[in-house]
Design an enzyme around this catalytic site. Structure first.
Site, PDB file in Angstrom:
ATOM      1  N   GLU A  21      29.631 -20.374 -36.203  1.00 17.65           N
ATOM      2  CA  GLU A  21      28.885 -21.087 -35.161  1.00 17.65           C
ATOM      3  C   GLU A  21      28.441 -20.125 -34.056  1.00 17.65           C
ATOM      4  O   GLU A  21      27.316 -20.216 -33.563  1.00 17.65           O
ATOM      5  CB  GLU A  21      29.742 -22.185 -34.536  1.00 17.65           C
ATOM      6  CG  GLU A  21      30.040 -23.348 -35.454  1.00 17.65           C
ATOM      7  CD  GLU A  21      30.905 -24.386 -34.771  1.00 17.65           C
ATOM      8  OE1 GLU A  21      30.359 -25.450 -34.434  1.00 17.65           O
ATOM      9  OE2 GLU A  21      32.108 -24.137 -34.569  1.00 17.65           O
ATOM     10  N   TYR A  53      13.190 -29.693 -10.383  1.00 22.94           N
ATOM     11  CA  TYR A  53      13.713 -29.796 -11.742  1.00 22.94           C
ATOM     12  C   TYR A  53      13.357 -28.567 -12.569  1.00 22.94           C
ATOM     13  O   TYR A  53      14.039 -28.253 -13.542  1.00 22.94           O
ATOM     14  CB  TYR A  53      13.297 -31.093 -12.436  1.00 22.94           C
ATOM     15  CG  TYR A  53      11.841 -31.452 -12.374  1.00 22.94           C
ATOM     16  CD1 TYR A  53      10.924 -30.909 -13.248  1.00 22.94           C
ATOM     17  CD2 TYR A  53      11.385 -32.376 -11.434  1.00 22.94           C
ATOM     18  CE1 TYR A  53       9.584 -31.262 -13.192  1.00 22.94           C
ATOM     19  CE2 TYR A  53      10.053 -32.729 -11.376  1.00 22.94           C
ATOM     20  CZ  TYR A  53       9.152 -32.163 -12.258  1.00 22.94           C
ATOM     21  OH  TYR A  53       7.838 -32.503 -12.205  1.00 22.94           O
ATOM     22  N   GLU A  73      32.526 -29.367 -24.311  1.00 23.15           N
ATOM     23  CA  GLU A  73      33.070 -29.823 -23.035  1.00 23.15           C
ATOM     24  C   GLU A  73      33.123 -28.666 -22.032  1.00 23.15           C
ATOM     25  O   GLU A  73      32.835 -28.859 -20.839  1.00 23.15           O
ATOM     26  CB  GLU A  73      34.481 -30.402 -23.228  1.00 23.15           C
ATOM     27  CG  GLU A  73      34.528 -31.662 -24.051  1.00 23.15           C
ATOM     28  CD  GLU A  73      34.642 -31.423 -25.563  1.00 23.15           C
ATOM     29  OE1 GLU A  73      35.018 -32.376 -26.270  1.00 23.15           O
ATOM     30  OE2 GLU A  73      34.338 -30.310 -26.054  1.00 23.15           O
ATOM     31  N   LYS A 100      25.492 -31.766 -30.173  1.00 23.26           N
ATOM     32  CA  LYS A 100      25.530 -30.721 -31.187  1.00 23.26           C
ATOM     33  C   LYS A 100      24.930 -31.326 -32.448  1.00 23.26           C
ATOM     34  O   LYS A 100      25.427 -32.314 -32.968  1.00 23.26           O
ATOM     35  CB  LYS A 100      26.984 -30.327 -31.473  1.00 23.26           C
ATOM     36  CG  LYS A 100      27.411 -29.010 -30.929  1.00 23.26           C
ATOM     37  CD  LYS A 100      28.886 -28.812 -31.177  1.00 23.26           C
ATOM     38  CE  LYS A 100      29.127 -27.702 -32.140  1.00 23.26           C
ATOM     39  NZ  LYS A 100      30.547 -27.315 -32.214  1.00 23.26           N
TER      40      LYS A 100
END
Length: 118
Positions: A21, A53, A73, A100
């Site tokens: 990953e 933004y 997280e 994900k």
């Protein structure tokens, strides 16, 4: 109060528990909901009186690009800390959702999503 939402930001990140990953990377989608103490009546079409933004997007893009954390997280936490450090006086609350898309789970699903509010 003014709420700013950035929806479905897309990045290629190198996070995850498994070596593959981090090496290959994976596609991530993010949503941000930012509550500000800004009074919309006081903006008067002046960008300096609101939260840009565009600046938020660039900050998040840098954090995601640089990140090599294991958990989404932890990435959400880093995004919150980074945005609060950069725009502290213009943020009351932040919610970060991260999806994900290619999780290494043997099963059928669209994505895995976490949500952190601070």
């Amino acid at each position: 109060m003014l709420t700013i939402r950035l929806n479905n930001l897309r990045f290629h990140g190198h996070i995850g528990v498994y070596t593959e990953e981090k090496k290959i990377g994976q596609d991530l989608q993010l949503d941000l909901i930012i509550q500000t103490p800004i009074n919309h009546n006081e903006i008067h079409d002046d960008l300096t009186k609101t939260l840009s933004y565009g600046d938020v997007y660039r900050q998040v893009a840098q954090i995601v690009t640089d990140s090599r954390v294991d958990l989404v997280e932890a990435l959400a936490h880093d995004i919150i800390v980074g945005l609060r450090a950069e725009f502290s006086e213009k943020i009351s609350q932040i919610t970060v959702r991260i999806r994900k898309l290619n999780t290494p789970i043997n099963g059928v699903m669209d994505n895995v999503e976490i949500e952190v509010t601070d």
